[in-house]
Motif scaffolding. Structure first.
Motif, PDB file in Angstrom:
ATOM      1  N   ARG A   1     -61.701  31.581  90.290  1.00 51.41           N
ATOM      2  CA  ARG A   1     -61.268  30.223  89.917  1.00 51.41           C
ATOM      3  C   ARG A   1     -60.109  29.680  90.761  1.00 51.41           C
ATOM      4  N   GLN A   2     -60.159  29.891  92.031  1.00 50.17           N
ATOM      5  CA  GLN A   2     -59.120  29.389  92.934  1.00 50.17           C
ATOM      6  C   GLN A   2     -59.698  28.284  93.812  1.00 50.17           C
ATOM      7  N   ALA A   3     -58.835  27.400  94.308  1.00 46.11           N
ATOM      8  CA  ALA A   3     -59.311  26.342  95.204  1.00 46.11           C
ATOM      9  C   ALA A   3     -59.987  26.964  96.433  1.00 46.11           C
TER      10      ALA A   3
ATOM     11  N   GLU B   1     -49.393  26.133  96.668  1.00 40.56           N
ATOM     12  CA  GLU B   1     -48.643  26.967  97.621  1.00 40.56           C
ATOM     13  C   GLU B   1     -49.496  28.058  98.232  1.00 40.56           C
ATOM     14  N   ASN B   2     -50.735  28.197  97.700  1.00 43.88           N
ATOM     15  CA  ASN B   2     -51.523  29.348  98.147  1.00 43.88           C
ATOM     16  C   ASN B   2     -52.794  28.937  98.893  1.00 43.88           C
ATOM     17  N   TYR B   3     -52.885  27.656  99.287  1.00 39.82           N
ATOM     18  CA  TYR B   3     -54.054  27.256 100.074  1.00 39.82           C
ATOM     19  C   TYR B   3     -53.707  27.498 101.546  1.00 39.82           C
TER      20      TYR B   3
ATOM     21  N   ALA C   1     -52.337  24.944  77.565  1.00 37.98           N
ATOM     22  CA  ALA C   1     -52.724  25.512  78.873  1.00 37.98           C
ATOM     23  C   ALA C   1     -53.409  26.857  78.643  1.00 37.98           C
ATOM     24  N   ILE C   2     -54.586  26.796  77.998  1.00 40.80           N
ATOM     25  CA  ILE C   2     -55.215  28.042  77.535  1.00 40.80           C
ATOM     26  C   ILE C   2     -56.566  28.313  78.204  1.00 40.80           C
ATOM     27  N   GLY C   3     -56.766  27.774  79.373  1.00 40.01           N
ATOM     28  CA  GLY C   3     -57.995  28.078  80.092  1.00 40.01           C
ATOM     29  C   GLY C   3     -58.979  26.920  80.108  1.00 40.01           C
ATOM     30  N   HIS C   4     -60.186  27.213  80.511  1.00 38.31           N
ATOM     31  CA  HIS C   4     -61.157  26.160  80.842  1.00 38.31           C
ATOM     32  C   HIS C   4     -62.563  26.457  80.347  1.00 38.31           C
ATOM     33  N   THR C   5     -63.354  25.383  80.242  1.00 37.67           N
ATOM     34  CA  THR C   5     -64.779  25.501  79.905  1.00 37.67           C
ATOM     35  C   THR C   5     -65.565  24.910  81.078  1.00 37.67           C
TER      36      THR C   5
ATOM     37  N   GLY D   1     -49.927  29.192  75.947  1.00 41.57           N
ATOM     38  CA  GLY D   1     -50.744  29.957  76.905  1.00 41.57           C
ATOM     39  C   GLY D   1     -49.916  30.999  77.622  1.00 41.57           C
ATOM     40  N   GLY D   2     -50.608  31.983  78.190  1.00 43.54           N
ATOM     41  CA  GLY D   2     -49.901  33.068  78.880  1.00 43.54           C
ATOM     42  C   GLY D   2     -50.423  33.292  80.287  1.00 43.54           C
ATOM     43  N   GLY D   3     -51.239  32.360  80.792  1.00 44.78           N
ATOM     44  CA  GLY D   3     -51.812  32.499  82.132  1.00 44.78           C
ATOM     45  C   GLY D   3     -51.022  31.717  83.173  1.00 44.78           C
ATOM     46  N   ASP D   4     -51.526  31.673  84.398  1.00 45.43           N
ATOM     47  CA  ASP D   4     -50.834  30.980  85.487  1.00 45.43           C
ATOM     48  C   ASP D   4     -50.649  29.496  85.202  1.00 45.43           C
ATOM     49  N   THR D   5     -51.638  28.878  84.557  1.00 45.34           N
ATOM     50  CA  THR D   5     -51.511  27.450  84.265  1.00 45.34           C
ATOM     51  C   THR D   5     -50.330  27.203  83.344  1.00 45.34           C
ATOM     52  N   ALA D   6     -50.201  28.028  82.303  1.00 42.85           N
ATOM     53  CA  ALA D   6     -49.085  27.855  81.362  1.00 42.85           C
ATOM     54  C   ALA D   6     -47.752  28.052  82.079  1.00 42.85           C
ATOM     55  N   MET D   7     -47.687  29.044  82.991  1.00 44.71           N
ATOM     56  CA  MET D   7     -46.437  29.277  83.727  1.00 44.71           C
ATOM     57  C   MET D   7     -46.116  28.058  84.596  1.00 44.71           C
ATOM     58  N   GLU D   8     -47.157  27.543  85.238  1.00 45.47           N
ATOM     59  CA  GLU D   8     -46.961  26.416  86.141  1.00 45.47           C
ATOM     60  C   GLU D   8     -46.483  25.182  85.356  1.00 45.47           C
ATOM     61  N   GLU D   9     -47.127  24.955  84.203  1.00 47.72           N
ATOM     62  CA  GLU D   9     -46.762  23.797  83.371  1.00 47.72           C
ATOM     63  C   GLU D   9     -45.326  23.945  82.868  1.00 47.72           C
TER      64      GLU D   9
ATOM     65  N   LEU E   1     -47.708  38.660  79.226  1.00 49.82           N
ATOM     66  CA  LEU E   1     -48.337  37.501  79.879  1.00 49.82           C
ATOM     67  C   LEU E   1     -49.486  37.956  80.773  1.00 49.82           C
ATOM     68  N   ARG E   2     -50.467  37.084  80.909  1.00 53.58           N
ATOM     69  CA  ARG E   2     -51.615  37.342  81.768  1.00 53.58           C
ATOM     70  C   ARG E   2     -51.337  36.856  83.212  1.00 53.58           C
ATOM     71  N   ALA E   3     -50.362  35.977  83.343  1.00 52.47           N
ATOM     72  CA  ALA E   3     -50.111  35.311  84.632  1.00 52.47           C
ATOM     73  C   ALA E   3     -49.686  36.296  85.719  1.00 52.47           C
TER      74      ALA E   3
ATOM     75  N   ILE F   1     -45.293  29.315  73.987  1.00 46.90           N
ATOM     76  CA  ILE F   1     -45.856  30.027  72.828  1.00 46.90           C
ATOM     77  C   ILE F   1     -47.061  30.825  73.308  1.00 46.90           C
ATOM     78  N   HIS F   2     -47.000  32.144  73.102  1.00 45.61           N
ATOM     79  CA  HIS F   2     -48.111  32.982  73.575  1.00 45.61           C
ATOM     80  C   HIS F   2     -48.585  33.901  72.442  1.00 45.61           C
ATOM     81  N   ARG F   3     -49.892  34.084  72.363  1.00 45.69           N
ATOM     82  CA  ARG F   3     -50.449  34.816  71.217  1.00 45.69           C
ATOM     83  C   ARG F   3     -50.273  36.338  71.298  1.00 45.69           C
ATOM     84  N   ARG F   4     -49.883  36.828  72.472  1.00 41.28           N
ATOM     85  CA  ARG F   4     -49.691  38.293  72.606  1.00 41.28           C
ATOM     86  C   ARG F   4     -48.245  38.584  73.015  1.00 41.28           C
ATOM     87  N   ASP F   5     -47.966  39.887  73.312  1.00 39.96           N
ATOM     88  CA  ASP F   5     -46.591  40.228  73.696  1.00 39.96           C
ATOM     89  C   ASP F   5     -46.465  40.498  75.194  1.00 39.96           C
TER      90      ASP F   5
HETATM   91  P1  NDP Z   1     -56.392  31.992  81.890  1.00 41.05           P
HETATM   92  O1  NDP Z   1     -57.732  32.206  81.282  1.00 41.05           O
HETATM   93  O2  NDP Z   1     -55.937  32.868  82.990  1.00 41.05           O
HETATM   94  O3  NDP Z   1     -55.294  32.113  80.731  1.00 41.05           O
HETATM   95  C1  NDP Z   1     -55.455  31.464  79.523  1.00 41.05           C
HETATM   96  C2  NDP Z   1     -54.276  31.847  78.621  1.00 41.05           C
HETATM   97  O4  NDP Z   1     -54.384  31.138  77.394  1.00 41.05           O
HETATM   98  C3  NDP Z   1     -54.251  33.322  78.281  1.00 41.05           C
HETATM   99  O5  NDP Z   1     -52.926  33.795  78.266  1.00 41.05           O
HETATM  100  C4  NDP Z   1     -54.871  33.354  76.894  1.00 41.05           C
HETATM  101  O6  NDP Z   1     -54.343  34.383  76.068  1.00 41.05           O
HETATM  102  C5  NDP Z   1     -54.446  32.044  76.303  1.00 41.05           C
HETATM  103  N1  NDP Z   1     -55.417  31.532  75.331  1.00 41.05           N
HETATM  104  C6  NDP Z   1     -56.764  31.380  75.483  1.00 41.05           C
HETATM  105  N2  NDP Z   1     -57.329  30.814  74.395  1.00 41.05           N
HETATM  106  C7  NDP Z   1     -56.308  30.618  73.521  1.00 41.05           C
HETATM  107  C8  NDP Z   1     -56.240  30.069  72.228  1.00 41.05           C
HETATM  108  N3  NDP Z   1     -57.326  29.588  71.576  1.00 41.05           N
HETATM  109  N4  NDP Z   1     -55.040  30.012  71.625  1.00 41.05           N
HETATM  110  C9  NDP Z   1     -53.922  30.457  72.250  1.00 41.05           C
HETATM  111  N5  NDP Z   1     -53.917  30.991  73.477  1.00 41.05           N
HETATM  112  C10 NDP Z   1     -55.099  31.068  74.113  1.00 41.05           C
HETATM  113  O7  NDP Z   1     -56.380  30.445  82.286  1.00 41.05           O
HETATM  114  P2  NDP Z   1     -55.409  29.667  83.285  1.00 41.05           P
HETATM  115  O8  NDP Z   1     -55.829  28.262  83.155  1.00 41.05           O
HETATM  116  O9  NDP Z   1     -54.011  29.997  83.077  1.00 41.05           O
HETATM  117  O10 NDP Z   1     -55.812  30.181  84.742  1.00 41.05           O
HETATM  118  C11 NDP Z   1     -57.161  30.130  85.190  1.00 41.05           C
HETATM  119  C12 NDP Z   1     -57.262  30.666  86.626  1.00 41.05           C
HETATM  120  O11 NDP Z   1     -56.611  29.784  87.528  1.00 41.05           O
HETATM  121  C13 NDP Z   1     -56.596  32.010  86.790  1.00 41.05           C
HETATM  122  O12 NDP Z   1     -57.352  32.795  87.660  1.00 41.05           O
HETATM  123  C14 NDP Z   1     -55.267  31.670  87.399  1.00 41.05           C
HETATM  124  O13 NDP Z   1     -54.743  32.722  88.187  1.00 41.05           O
HETATM  125  C15 NDP Z   1     -55.601  30.461  88.259  1.00 41.05           C
HETATM  126  N6  NDP Z   1     -54.439  29.576  88.454  1.00 41.05           N
HETATM  127  C16 NDP Z   1     -53.665  29.735  89.572  1.00 41.05           C
HETATM  128  C17 NDP Z   1     -52.567  28.936  89.811  1.00 41.05           C
HETATM  129  C18 NDP Z   1     -51.771  29.145  91.053  1.00 41.05           C
HETATM  130  O14 NDP Z   1     -51.935  30.175  91.699  1.00 41.05           O
HETATM  131  N7  NDP Z   1     -50.924  28.205  91.446  1.00 41.05           N
HETATM  132  C19 NDP Z   1     -52.162  27.878  88.862  1.00 41.05           C
HETATM  133  C20 NDP Z   1     -53.027  27.820  87.701  1.00 41.05           C
HETATM  134  C21 NDP Z   1     -54.108  28.633  87.531  1.00 41.05           C
HETATM  135  P3  NDP Z   1     -54.651  35.945  76.379  1.00 41.05           P
HETATM  136  O15 NDP Z   1     -53.791  36.287  77.555  1.00 41.05           O
HETATM  137  O16 NDP Z   1     -54.245  36.600  75.102  1.00 41.05           O
HETATM  138  O17 NDP Z   1     -56.110  36.029  76.645  1.00 41.05           O
END
Ligand code: NDP
Length: 321
Positions: free
Chosen positions: A296-298, A59-61, A248-252, A162-170, A190-192, A184-188
């Motif tokens: 990390r955006q398209a 939706e954001n391209y 949905a916890i990020g990327h390598t 996960g607590g990021g945008d990917t987790a919200m999207e999923e 969200l990062r999204a 399920i999120h490890r903190r209290d």
């Molecule tokens: P993020 O790195 O943003 O978030 C990863 C999440 O996973 C964090 O909440 C993190 O917790 C948690 N996490 C990381 N490692 C672990 C672990 N071992 N166990 C449990 N939880 C863990 O990654 P995303 O893939 O969500 O997003 C990447 C980028 O892509 C971002 O910039 C995002 O904005 C973008 N994006 C945009 C979208 C859109 O606009 N439509 C859709 C998807 C992604 P903590 O918060 O505690 O660090």
């Protein structure tokens, strides 16, 4: 049989960065060759086109006010690159030699090139939790892609970590298909981004377990049927019944090929000179998520893909090419 060719630029990767680099390089008559990648034994979910191939609506391209699906957007990128004369090989690069120019690049089919310059746009891959049972139930409940696998869980209970945008999207995507989603999120908190958080928080089919971590995925011969989740504050564990777990916890960054050859930051992302896509090896450029742990955006990947093609063209001119 190997057939070695010399070309001006080889692009490794076919996400928004790789294809944008190809479009610009092709329009500059550099006749680029793209190795588009594909699944490997370690990464069966990798597909040509990169991460947008496993995304629903984008939706954001800019330029797509009514949204576009990730696969459709990537098909358009590919067609645009081909229109200007890009050669595309739908395979992974398995061997490189950057020790002298022209550089050597070989694909898994054996096709190889000597190339005056290289643009690396290999992107990044989803991370896994590394807990007991995760591997056992991969593709039998455990997944990193709701778009790919969500349909298998119609009217069932699933978990998303996960607590990021990917987790919200999923979670939002799955809520349309399944009976209930527990995030399920490890903190209290969200990062999204706020808009994505609100979609989740206001969705009656999604509940959130804060300060919690999956300890183990459990199941039987039919597949996963639950997960042991620990509250990180109280230390208490509970067994949640669920047939799906979406991680949905990020990327390598995908840099295995370049280990010990190209300089990286902590976390493995390729280092580029500030304000440029140049790496520590002259003639090798990097763009997109493989060198960007922050945006990390398209659209930013496409932007750096354009930069890489322009940097390459100017560098080739400096070399008298
Ligand atoms: P993020 O790195 O943003 O978030 C990863 C999440 O996973 C964090 O909440 C993190 O917790 C948690 N996490 C990381 N490692 C672990 C672990 N071992 N166990 C449990 N939880 C863990 O990654 P995303 O893939 O969500 O997003 C990447 C980028 O892509 C971002 O910039 C995002 O904005 C973008 N994006 C945009 C979208 C859109 O606009 N439509 C859709 C998807 C992604 P903590 O918060 O505690 O660090």
């Amino acid at each position: 049989m190997s057939q070695e060719k010399i070309n001006k630029v080889t692009i490794i990767g076919s996400g928004p960065a790789g294809y944008t680099a190809a479009i610009y390089a092709a329009r500059a008559n550099l006749e680029p060759v793209v190795f588009a990648g594909g699944p490997t034994l370690d990464h069966p979910q990798r597909v040509p086109g990169g991460q947008l191939m496993v995304t629903t609506d984008v939706e954001n391209y800019p330029g797509f006010p009514d949204a576009i699906t990730g696969p459709e957007l990537m098909e358009r990128f590919q067609k645009q690159a081909e229109r200007f004369g890009t050669t595309i090989h739908m395979e992974n690069v398995t061997k490189i030699d950057f020790s002298s120019r022209p550089f050597f690049i070989q694909g898994e089919s054996g096709i190889s090139y000597r190339s005056e310059s290289v643009i690396i746009a290999t992107g990044a891959t989803a991370k896994w939790l590394g807990v007991k049972g995760e591997d056992t139930y991969k593709n039998r409940g455990v997944s990193a892609c709701a778009t790919c696998d969500g349909a298998f869980f119609k009217k069932q209970d699933v978990l998303v970590v996960g607590g990021g945008d990917t987790a919200m999207e999923e979670a939002t995507y799955l809520a349309k298909i399944v009976q209930h989603v527990t995030l399920i999120h490890r903190r209290d908190s969200l990062r999204a981004s706020k808009v994505m958080q609100e979609r989740v928080l206001n969705n009656p089919k999604i509940s959130i377990l804060w300060n919690s971590a999956v300890e183990e995925v459990v199941g039987d011969a039919k597949g996963m049927n639950g997960a042991v989740v620990r509250n990180l504050k109280s230390g208490d564990s509970q067994l949640l019944k669920a047939t799906g777990l979406f991680v949905a916890i990020g990327h390598t960054p995908n840099t295995e090929l370049f280990q010990g050859i190209l300089e990286t930051h902590q976390g493995g992302y390729l280092k580029t000179h500030p304000g440029s896509t140049r790496t520590n090896i002259e003639g090798v450029f990097a763009c997109g998520d493989v060198q960007d742990s922050y945006y990390r955006q398209a659209i930013t990947a496409a932007g750096t893909g354009c930069m890489a093609a322009i940097d390459t063209e100017r560098w080739l001119i400096e070399q008298g090419e």
